[in-house]
Design a protein around this motif. Structure first.
Motif, short mmCIF file in Angstrom:
data_model
loop_
_atom_site.label_atom_id
_atom_site.label_comp_id
_atom_site.label_asym_id
_atom_site.label_seq_id
_atom_site.Cartn_x
_atom_site.Cartn_y
_atom_site.Cartn_z
N TYR A 95 1.11 -2.10 -19.06
CA TYR A 95 0.23 -0.97 -19.32
C TYR A 95 0.66 -0.21 -20.58
CZ TYR A 95 -0.67 -2.20 -14.50
OH TYR A 95 -0.94 -2.91 -13.36
N CYS A 189 -7.49 -4.20 -14.36
CA CYS A 189 -6.40 -3.29 -14.00
C CYS A 189 -6.39 -2.01 -14.83
CB CYS A 189 -5.04 -3.99 -14.06
SG CYS A 189 -3.99 -3.35 -12.72
N CYS A 254 -9.20 -5.44 -9.07
CA CYS A 254 -7.78 -5.72 -9.32
C CYS A 254 -6.95 -4.91 -8.33
CB CYS A 254 -7.45 -5.42 -10.79
SG CYS A 254 -5.97 -6.28 -11.38
N CYS A 255 -5.79 -4.40 -8.77
CA CYS A 255 -4.85 -3.78 -7.84
C CYS A 255 -5.50 -2.69 -6.99
CB CYS A 255 -3.69 -3.17 -8.61
SG CYS A 255 -2.80 -4.40 -9.57
ZN LIG Z 1 -4.13 -4.93 -11.26
#
Ligand SMILES: [Zn+2]
Length: 274
Positions: A95, A189, A254-255
């Protein structure tokens, strides 16, 4: 994958059941370096990376073997996750970016896993949560060494215009445009709130299909190795309509998203004109 492979296979199955036309293998953070550091030999490490593909294929066999699961949908496909170098570092660098590595160094890092995943029989590669243009270009260049393969390249983003390292997503999309092995470009994400604008910016510069699978809107804490903040979440599957309207026609989660979210997306997506 070492201790509870059946849990991974079951999860893939749950996603197919929820309506997913594609699952991504559990190889995001699986690397030769990581596994050998845990004591596996190189051969064992490669076999374990390949097992991530085998588990997804076994889940698909199971699912598709039941005729009642085939009604009104295409045979699902399997994308092998190629996580970024930052995921291997394991402190949330995916990130941030700014690894300080050259394109050649990044290609050397990615080569053995990419080869293993392709040889395991995945339908395509999911180069995902890529924080920087240089890593995307390294992956694009590396793909040429495997001319029969194809991939999507998906970035993590820090706001409504830029990837995590700070390059404009539209520029990234434009620079990947001429690689025929890259079959889709997108954002994953990342908080759902940034997605419509990011997708629109790329739509103007590329004819490639656009994809997105945001996270829940929470933020990953490298210190705690956990997620915090408030999920932008109550209606993840409904918000996905906005991403579709912006031009992303490959959509997922995603997450911190679940098969329930996919179920909501599948329920409206199946009625779209094809
Ligand atoms: Zn993710």
């Amino acid at each position: 994958m070492l201790e509870q492979p059946e849990a991974i296979q079951q999860l893939h199955y749950d996603y197919f059941k929820a309506g997913a036309d594609c699952v991504i293998t559990a190889s995001y953070q699986a690397t030769l370096e990581g596994f050998t550091r845990r004591g596996l030999s190189e051969t064992e490490a490669i076999a374990l990376i390949q097992k991530s593909v085998k588990l997804a294929m076994a889940a698909r066999e199971d699912f598709w073997g039941d005729e009642t699961n085939r009604i009104g949908r295409p045979r699902p496909f399997i994308a092998a996750s190629v996580g970024p170098y930052g995921a291997y570092l394991a402190h949330g660098e995916e990130y941030v970016g700014n690894y300080g590595l050259t394109k050649t160094e990044l290609m050397d890092f990615h080569r053995p896993r990419m080869k293993a995943l392709i040889e395991a029989g995945a339908d395509m590669l999911a180069c995902e949560t890529i924080p920087s243009l240089i890593e995307a270009q390294a992956l694009a260049e590396l793909l040429k060494e495997f001319p029969e393969s194809s991939a999507w390249v998906s970035f993590s983003a820090r706001d409504e215009k830029h990837n995590s390292e700070g390059q404009a997503f539209a520029d990234c999309a434009r620079l990947l445009e001429d690689n025929p092995q890259i079959v889709a470009i997108g954002i994953n994400c990342t908080s759902p709130k940034y997605i419509p604008s990011l997708i629109r910016s790329a739509k103007e510069v590329t004819d490639k299909p656009l994809l997105t699978y945001p996270n829940s809107g929470e933020t990953y804490s490298a210190e705690k190795q956990d997620w915090n903040g408030d999920p932008v979440y109550e209606s993840f599957g409904e918000q996905a309509r906005d991403w579709y309207a912006a031009g992303a026609h490959l959509i997922g989660g995603c997450c911190r998203t679940t098969p329930e979210d996919i179920k909501v997306i599948a329920s409206w997506a199946k009625n779209l004109p094809r």
